[in-house]
Design an enzyme around this catalytic site. Structure first.
Site, short mmCIF file in Angstrom:
data_model
loop_
_atom_site.label_atom_id
_atom_site.label_comp_id
_atom_site.label_asym_id
_atom_site.label_seq_id
_atom_site.Cartn_x
_atom_site.Cartn_y
_atom_site.Cartn_z
N ARG A 92 0.76 -1.31 -0.10
CA ARG A 92 -0.03 -0.22 0.00
C ARG A 92 0.76 1.46 0.08
NH1 ARG A 92 -4.84 -0.81 2.34
NH2 ARG A 92 -3.76 -2.18 3.82
N TYR A 93 1.93 1.37 0.88
CA TYR A 93 2.80 2.31 0.82
C TYR A 93 4.23 2.23 0.14
CZ TYR A 93 -0.46 3.33 5.00
OH TYR A 93 -1.40 3.47 5.50
N ARG A 96 7.33 0.16 2.32
CA ARG A 96 7.22 -0.89 3.13
C ARG A 96 5.92 -1.88 2.39
NH1 ARG A 96 5.40 3.87 4.97
NH2 ARG A 96 3.45 4.14 5.98
N CYS A 105 -4.64 -17.42 14.15
CA CYS A 105 -4.14 -16.63 15.46
C CYS A 105 -4.34 -17.78 16.59
CB CYS A 105 -5.03 -15.46 15.68
SG CYS A 105 -4.95 -14.37 14.39
N CYS A 112 -12.13 -8.38 15.04
CA CYS A 112 -11.14 -8.20 13.80
C CYS A 112 -11.38 -7.68 12.54
CB CYS A 112 -10.44 -9.54 13.70
SG CYS A 112 -9.28 -10.12 12.43
N ARG A 114 -9.84 -8.46 9.63
CA ARG A 114 -9.69 -9.47 8.93
C ARG A 114 -10.49 -10.69 9.31
NH1 ARG A 114 -3.77 -8.02 8.76
NH2 ARG A 114 -3.43 -6.60 7.23
N ASP A 273 -12.50 -0.47 12.76
CA ASP A 273 -12.81 -0.36 11.12
C ASP A 273 -14.35 -1.02 10.91
OD1 ASP A 273 -10.00 0.08 10.14
OD2 ASP A 273 -9.32 -1.81 11.05
#
Length: 393
Positions: A92-93, A96, A105, A112, A114, A273
């Site tokens: 995205r950036y 990085r 997990c 979450c 995701r 989010d």
């Protein structure tokens, strides 16, 4: 050898542990059929089943409201897919990338972002991981690689070490950052071998801990973090602002102080989010800004995270904290501002020039003014804890 402590993965196990009543079996089965469910023993032992507002239960115990998606919510709320050139990478950036070696997990947060992905797939295959590394090698602008997922700490030390070793061999990659919840939810996973696996000669490794409430920082969690820091791995933290968990100034401040005491620098406070079924945890942005104002000046600068929003659609994070500066005009090419201090008072900047007669006495006047000023403190009534100013009746 001590037997492994059981991770709770089924509604029946949550009922047996006393974490949900039996009459809720049907609704929890429906949630578990849609979203991954796992509570480690460390998490389960932190929960007070007698407290209907327990902040740990609110993060990890499923609720029927998770199946109530709102129109503005979306499966990929921060737009990972729009910036994923191949499986396992988000670029995205410019400098990085995210590398997601695993989608599993140790415990699953109910909020979450995701949640539509985690728990549904395992680790990247060898071929997929090779393709990811080839991509990183071919993009010399990549300075930092962030291992996320899922939780990279669920990988064995051998597998995690192989990923770190391969990244360390790429000359233009200088920083390796690992995002994890494991020191809190599964502290025994942070073994000496796992710590060694993250060290790479000539590279800087950082570990970012996800923690949302001070109670998560048990003695075992603190010891796990100490193993990382004592090995020379700096730690940062990220926290999600959650209604009913950390949306009071004193509760959030207690967490930030506890993190700093563990030698962990608070990094991000994430606004919730727009993941499906997560409205019950989201606050308003104005509420988050009010919390940040309450922390400002009352807690050490070490305890101040950056309040950020991941813009839906994949446009990245932006700081959304309160502003303390306003332009109020100017003359002769010089702008003038009003700056707000941590008590809410506004001051002109640059200040008006002092008259000659005032210059000599101004230090004394300023001292007297400071002595008369009451600095707000934390007010506690036994239940709610909010910042209060003693000069307000």
């Amino acid at each position: 050898m001590r037997p492994a402590r059981k991770t709770l993965r089924r509604p029946d196990e949550l009922i047996a542990a006393g974490l949900i009543p039996g009459e809720r079996r049907g609704e929890i089965e429906a949630v578990a059929a849609r979203y991954a469910l796992a509570l480690t023993a460390d998490v389960a032992e932190l929960i007070d089943p007698a407290d209907p507002r327990d902040p740990i239960a609110r993060q990890f115990v499923p609720a029927a409201a998770e199946l109530d998606a709102r129109p503005e919510e979306m499966a990929d709320p921060i737009g990972d897919d729009a910036h994923s050139p191949l499986e396992g990478i988000v670029h995205r950036y410019p400098d990085r990338v995210l590398l997601k070696p695993v989608h599993v997990c140790a415990a699953y947060c109910r909020f979450c972002f995701r949640r539509e992905v985690v728990g549904r797939a395992g680790a990247l295959s060898r071929a997929q991981l090779d393709a990811v590394m080839a991509y990183i090698r071919s993009h010399r602008e990549i300075w930092e690689v962030i291992l996320t997922g899922g939780d990279p700490f669920v990988l064995s030390p051998r597998r995690l070490g192989q990923v770190v070793e391969t990244l360390a061999a790429i000359d233009h990659v200088k920083i390796i950052r690992v995002h994890t919840r494991a020191p809190v939810v599964a502290p025994t996973r942070v073994t000496a071998a796992l710590v060694r696996a993250q060290r790479a000669p000539g590279k800087a490794t950082y570990v970012v801990l996800h923690a949302n409430h001070a109670r998560e920082l048990t003695s075992a969690a603190r010891a796990a973090c100490a193993r990382l820091v004592d090995a020379g791995i700096p730690m940062l933290s990220q926290t999600v602002l959650l209604r009913g968990v950390n949306d009071e100034a004193a509760v959030l401040g207690e967490l930030m102080r506890a993190l700093v005491e563990c030698r962990i620098k608070p990094y991000y406070l994430h606004h919730g989010d727009l993941a499906p079924g997560t409205a019950q945890w989201r606050t308003g942005i104005d509420e988050g800004q009010t919390l940040m104002r309450a922390l400002h000046g009352r807690l050490s600068g070490l305890c101040q995270p950056s309040y950020v929003l991941d813009i839906p659609g994949g446009y990245g994070k932006s700081p959304i904290g309160p502003s303390y500066l306003a332009c109020v005009g100017g003359a002769n090419g010089t702008a003038r501002y009003e700056v707000e201090d941590f008590n809410g008072r506004r001051h002109a900047y640059p200040p008006a020039p002092l008259q000659t007669s005032d210059r000599a006495s101004s230090p004394v006047k300023n001292r007297e003014k400071y002595r008369a000023m009451h600095v707000p403190t934390w007010k506690t009534d036994g239940k709610s804890r909010t910042p209060s100013s003693g000069n307000r009746k």
